[in-house]
Enzyme design. Sequence first.
Site, short mmCIF file in Angstrom:
data_model
loop_
_atom_site.label_atom_id
_atom_site.label_comp_id
_atom_site.label_asym_id
_atom_site.label_seq_id
_atom_site.Cartn_x
_atom_site.Cartn_y
_atom_site.Cartn_z
N GLY A 12 -3.40 -45.72 41.49
CA GLY A 12 -2.15 -46.07 40.84
C GLY A 12 -2.24 -47.25 39.90
O GLY A 12 -1.48 -47.34 38.93
N ASN A 72 -12.19 -55.29 50.83
CA ASN A 72 -10.73 -55.05 50.82
C ASN A 72 -10.03 -56.25 50.20
O ASN A 72 -10.25 -57.39 50.62
CB ASN A 72 -10.21 -54.85 52.24
CG ASN A 72 -10.36 -53.43 52.72
OD1 ASN A 72 -11.27 -52.72 52.32
ND2 ASN A 72 -9.46 -53.00 53.58
N SER A 77 4.17 -44.07 50.22
CA SER A 77 4.69 -42.74 49.91
C SER A 77 3.64 -41.70 50.23
O SER A 77 2.45 -41.99 50.31
CB SER A 77 5.11 -42.64 48.43
OG SER A 77 3.97 -42.70 47.59
N GLY A 78 4.11 -40.48 50.40
CA GLY A 78 3.23 -39.34 50.58
C GLY A 78 3.50 -38.34 49.48
O GLY A 78 4.56 -38.33 48.86
N HIS A 118 -10.24 -40.32 54.75
CA HIS A 118 -9.83 -41.67 54.34
C HIS A 118 -9.56 -41.59 52.85
O HIS A 118 -10.43 -41.18 52.07
CB HIS A 118 -10.93 -42.68 54.63
CG HIS A 118 -10.54 -44.09 54.30
ND1 HIS A 118 -11.43 -45.12 54.23
CD2 HIS A 118 -9.34 -44.64 54.02
CE1 HIS A 118 -10.82 -46.24 53.92
NE2 HIS A 118 -9.53 -45.97 53.78
N ASP A 119 -8.37 -41.96 52.41
CA ASP A 119 -8.01 -41.77 51.01
C ASP A 119 -8.98 -42.46 50.06
O ASP A 119 -9.23 -41.95 48.95
CB ASP A 119 -6.56 -42.20 50.74
CG ASP A 119 -6.23 -43.61 51.21
OD1 ASP A 119 -7.14 -44.35 51.62
OD2 ASP A 119 -5.03 -43.96 51.19
N THR A 120 -9.59 -43.56 50.48
CA THR A 120 -10.56 -44.22 49.61
C THR A 120 -11.81 -43.38 49.45
O THR A 120 -12.42 -43.34 48.38
CB THR A 120 -10.91 -45.62 50.14
OG1 THR A 120 -9.72 -46.35 50.36
CG2 THR A 120 -11.79 -46.37 49.15
#
Length: 477
Positions: A398, A292, A13-14, A232-234
């Site tokens: 999340g 990861n 999702s965004g 990068h979301d991380t």
Amino acid sequence: MKSYAAVDLGASSGRVMVGRVGPDTLELTEAHRFPNRPVRVPEGLRWDILSLYAGVLDGLRAAGQVDSVGIDSWAVDYGLLDADGALLGNPVHYRDARTEGVAEKVWATVPAAELYAATGLQYAPFNTLYQLTAARHSAQLDSAERLLLIPDLLTYWLTGEAGTELTNASTTQLIDPRTHDWSYDLATRLGIDLKLFAPLRRPGDPAGLLRPQVLEETGLTGPVPVTTVGSHDTASAVAAVPATGERFAYICTGTWSLAGLELDAPVLTEASRAANFTNELGLDGTVRYLRNIMGLWLLQECVREWGRPDLGDLLSAAAEVAPLRSVVDAGDAVFLAPGRMASRIADACRESGQPVPESPAEVTRCILDSLALAHRRAITEAQSLAGHPVDVVHIVGGGTRNALLCQLTADACGLPVVAGPAEAAALGNVLVQARAHGLVGDRAEMRELLARTQPLQRYEPRGDTAAWQAAEARLAP
């Protein structure tokens, strides 16, 4: 007080979030959320990038007037542009099968140990380096004049200006983590033209202004700057870890679990390579030294197969299942592709001589125990390999909403877990924008503001870790 729009794109999702930042204020509200549904076409699995861009525009319209916009997303994937700046097809999904067996072709030219010593990046079959090798001599790549990673592509559409953000570029396996620049010799040996990439940008750099057409479509009044964040979301999520001091580990949870440490320099030893740790770049030149792990993808796929039962009921039932009855290696590439996840988990348990989980509750408990065990292994090994002991584990993303997973991680690691914030990537995105505009100071000040303003939950470890050690032994090769 200023407002910032954080475009945060995940694998499923965004969302466009609006952050309000002031001396004692950090508030985050959701303006718009939209699905991210990859599409399987005859040539393979592709991202629906046009739908994502439409979601971004809808989100900016819903956000209202803001002082800046920043974009972060998942890593490694990219779009190709022709000489006119037009997109050459939908970007390939990192779970596409085109990179199967490609790593061995790369290693024939640059051995795996040498590749790691040059880039510090863990082996993952979908790294951009392997994707480019798989695409060699394809019509699209041969026609391309520019390659833009996903958040850079969306930034280009918003502003008309092209750049390559460094934290995300470090996931391509073409960046030297010591110099924070391209590994030119490596690219030459592998036949990769670095001129495809736009100039490097760092978090906090200006990335242009929203184009007049974008202002018209979103109803915003210009000028509205776009600010480079940890795209990068991380990288954005780690920037939002509300830690005090340096003796902490983090786990960024969601579709993936990224478990590791924040360091000042990369760890490029052969032992680090053998343990499959990666050295990605973070805010202010830091190194995200992490592993990861498949993450909640395992559970997401099972829930999808089961017809999407109520997650709260499922987790409550899983909490009643005997602990550590069966575990699997949550980092195993066998779980990378979508489909038949519950069956593949059952097969892995059967092959290792463990009880086979049958009910949804048993499968769920197996997944959560396995993730906690993988978190334990990653954090224990990271401390040893980096010589960097920790006193606390921060879980962000999340997965902080999954109390059972947080408690099991505390139990497995034998360390207290501080869970929160859930929207860490968006908060890190907002804070880098705010810092670029002079509202907050260094990373320590950013984290202090997070700790004061965000809801956090602490989990203390229960019992000793002997049972977890025994479970870990079951997975030994």
